[in-house]
Design a protein around this motif. Sequence first.
Motif, PDB file in Angstrom:
ATOM      1  N   ASP A 238       0.553  -1.356  -0.627  1.00 10.06           N
ATOM      2  CA  ASP A 238      -0.089   0.108   0.432  1.00 10.06           C
ATOM      3  C   ASP A 238       0.982   1.236   0.215  1.00 10.06           C
ATOM      4  O   ASP A 238       0.851   2.063  -0.879  1.00 10.06           O
ATOM      5  CB  ASP A 238      -0.899  -0.293   1.257  1.00 10.06           C
ATOM      6  CG  ASP A 238      -1.846   1.551   1.367  1.00 10.06           C
ATOM      7  OD1 ASP A 238      -2.085   1.597   0.025  1.00 10.06           O
ATOM      8  OD2 ASP A 238      -2.158   1.365   2.478  1.00 10.06           O
TER       9      ASP A 238
ATOM     10  N   PRO B 123      -5.518   0.055  -2.354  1.00  7.72           N
ATOM     11  CA  PRO B 123      -6.269  -0.621  -1.635  1.00  7.72           C
ATOM     12  C   PRO B 123      -7.857  -0.820  -2.249  1.00  7.72           C
ATOM     13  O   PRO B 123      -7.982   0.350  -2.232  1.00  7.72           O
ATOM     14  CB  PRO B 123      -6.534  -1.249  -0.521  1.00  7.72           C
ATOM     15  CG  PRO B 123      -5.332  -0.239   0.160  1.00  7.72           C
ATOM     16  CD  PRO B 123      -4.785   0.584  -1.565  1.00  7.72           C
ATOM     17  N   SER B 124      -8.132  -1.508  -3.120  1.00  6.16           N
ATOM     18  CA  SER B 124      -9.110  -1.551  -4.033  1.00  6.16           C
ATOM     19  C   SER B 124      -9.743  -2.721  -4.075  1.00  6.16           C
ATOM     20  O   SER B 124     -11.734  -2.345  -4.595  1.00  6.16           O
ATOM     21  CB  SER B 124      -9.340  -0.306  -4.946  1.00  6.16           C
ATOM     22  OG  SER B 124      -8.488  -1.847  -6.326  1.00  6.16           O
ATOM     23  N   GLY B 125      -9.622  -4.409  -3.401  1.00 10.01           N
ATOM     24  CA  GLY B 125     -10.499  -5.286  -4.009  1.00 10.01           C
ATOM     25  C   GLY B 125      -9.981  -5.729  -5.398  1.00 10.01           C
ATOM     26  O   GLY B 125     -10.764  -6.732  -6.021  1.00 10.01           O
TER      27      GLY B 125
ATOM     28  N   ASN C  92     -12.165  -4.118  11.563  1.00  4.49           N
ATOM     29  CA  ASN C  92     -12.502  -4.692  10.142  1.00  4.49           C
ATOM     30  C   ASN C  92     -11.665  -5.091   9.847  1.00  4.49           C
ATOM     31  O   ASN C  92      -9.928  -4.515   9.459  1.00  4.49           O
ATOM     32  CB  ASN C  92     -13.332  -3.208   9.716  1.00  4.49           C
ATOM     33  CG  ASN C  92     -15.041  -3.177   9.928  1.00  4.49           C
ATOM     34  OD1 ASN C  92     -15.586  -3.585  10.656  1.00  4.49           O
ATOM     35  ND2 ASN C  92     -14.973  -1.239  10.166  1.00  4.49           N
TER      36      ASN C  92
ATOM     37  N   GLN D 269      -8.598  -4.954   6.684  1.00  4.84           N
ATOM     38  CA  GLN D 269      -7.953  -4.160   5.367  1.00  4.84           C
ATOM     39  C   GLN D 269      -8.810  -4.221   4.406  1.00  4.84           C
ATOM     40  O   GLN D 269      -9.280  -5.455   3.913  1.00  4.84           O
ATOM     41  CB  GLN D 269      -6.774  -4.295   5.109  1.00  4.84           C
ATOM     42  CG  GLN D 269      -5.989  -3.782   6.914  1.00  4.84           C
ATOM     43  CD  GLN D 269      -5.790  -2.467   7.344  1.00  4.84           C
ATOM     44  OE1 GLN D 269      -6.468  -2.648   8.851  1.00  4.84           O
ATOM     45  NE2 GLN D 269      -5.816  -1.679   7.038  1.00  4.84           N
ATOM     46  N   GLN D 270      -9.127  -3.555   3.450  1.00  2.42           N
ATOM     47  CA  GLN D 270     -10.117  -4.170   1.470  1.00  2.42           C
ATOM     48  C   GLN D 270      -8.231  -4.315   1.209  1.00  2.42           C
ATOM     49  O   GLN D 270      -7.702  -3.818   1.279  1.00  2.42           O
ATOM     50  CB  GLN D 270     -10.573  -2.508   1.184  1.00  2.42           C
ATOM     51  CG  GLN D 270     -10.762  -2.405   0.413  1.00  2.42           C
ATOM     52  CD  GLN D 270     -11.203  -0.881  -0.371  1.00  2.42           C
ATOM     53  OE1 GLN D 270     -10.711   0.075   0.129  1.00  2.42           O
ATOM     54  NE2 GLN D 270     -11.386  -1.390  -1.873  1.00  2.42           N
TER      55      GLN D 270
ATOM     56  N   GLN E  24      -8.446 -11.365   1.696  1.00  2.00           N
ATOM     57  CA  GLN E  24      -9.174 -10.465   2.475  1.00  2.00           C
ATOM     58  C   GLN E  24      -9.473 -10.538   3.975  1.00  2.00           C
ATOM     59  O   GLN E  24      -9.848 -10.384   4.520  1.00  2.00           O
ATOM     60  CB  GLN E  24     -11.077  -9.815   2.012  1.00  2.00           C
ATOM     61  CG  GLN E  24     -11.710 -11.631   2.970  1.00  2.00           C
ATOM     62  CD  GLN E  24     -11.739 -12.637   1.423  1.00  2.00           C
ATOM     63  OE1 GLN E  24     -10.756 -12.561   0.216  1.00  2.00           O
ATOM     64  NE2 GLN E  24     -12.109 -13.824   1.434  1.00  2.00           N
TER      65      GLN E  24
END
Length: 345
Positions: A78, A85-87, A167, A169-170, A264
């Motif tokens: 990153d 990060p976007s997936g 949560n 991380q993306q 994920q």
Amino acid sequence: MPSDCLGEYACTAANINFNVDNLLNGFWQFTIDGLSWGAIYALVAVGYTLVFGVLRLINFAHSEIFMLGMFGAYFCLDVILGFTPSGNAYNKGIALTVLYLAIAMIFAMLVSGSAAVGLEFVAYRPLRKRNARPLTFLITAIGMSFVLQEFVHFILPQIIDGYGGSNAQQPVVLVQPKTQFTIFGAAVSNVTIVIVVAALILALLTDIAINRTKFGRGIRAVAQDPTTATLMGVSRERIIMTTFLIGGLLAGAAALLYTLKVPQGIIYSGGFLLGIKAFSAAVLGGIGNLRGALLGGLLLGIMENYGQALFGTQWRDVVAFVLLVLVLLIRPTGILGESLGKARA
């Protein structure tokens, strides 16, 4: 027993499948997928088995060393390498992708290795100087596991914005799984190839380091008889630090491979279950035995996949631990036995 409890147990039992056809039809696919999981378990298991072989300590905080490695790899991709990060999967070509993954793996190994050495220095070395009882070490290991988890959960977000917290991380996806070839009708993806090949290379290098180098002989000597090893000029403290370092480096490598498998999965609690399975793999193969940890990891990954095919996905983790119990009932020392101190690891 109340009638509602009877109904609840009946519903639970009804969810247990025994689908032999599913296993037979997908046998090779389950085997190949299991190998990729098992390779990750094996690398983490080596950290457990080395520390136990030298210190007779079950380092339950090792799962959090693995978790820190995941965050280290993520930070490298990153911040250092600039992947947002976007997936969505990036397409940088094979050569550049391998280079980026290698850089991220090295950074993750440095993070995990440093964390492991720091853990030994802060938590375990003071106890050794005070000749603490084994139970004290065990309680400290469990406590440090929670300390590291909660550090990432609550403190890391205050240090690095967007990192840690509750949560996951993306994800940053550099490798999109694609089938490269088939074996007996089972698809072998690029992700599986990277994981298995990288794990085998690291396992081979570790085995060579332990069995054919000077500091490897020192590790085996301290594992066998620390007092005599010290009298022969071996620095016990240096060997212990090296052992934690090797385990941490391998955990960092496994962390990068795990993020390829489960992009994920980077979360503060992401190492807990995998760490327990890796410890189970070490016990399965023979804790204190390097090759036993590697064998135990591969077997555990494959057998839990077979169990998932037979009983259903929801029983995957249960199958893994039931297998461990069965092996311990039949052979308490594990498949290959405890042998690091006898130079057979």
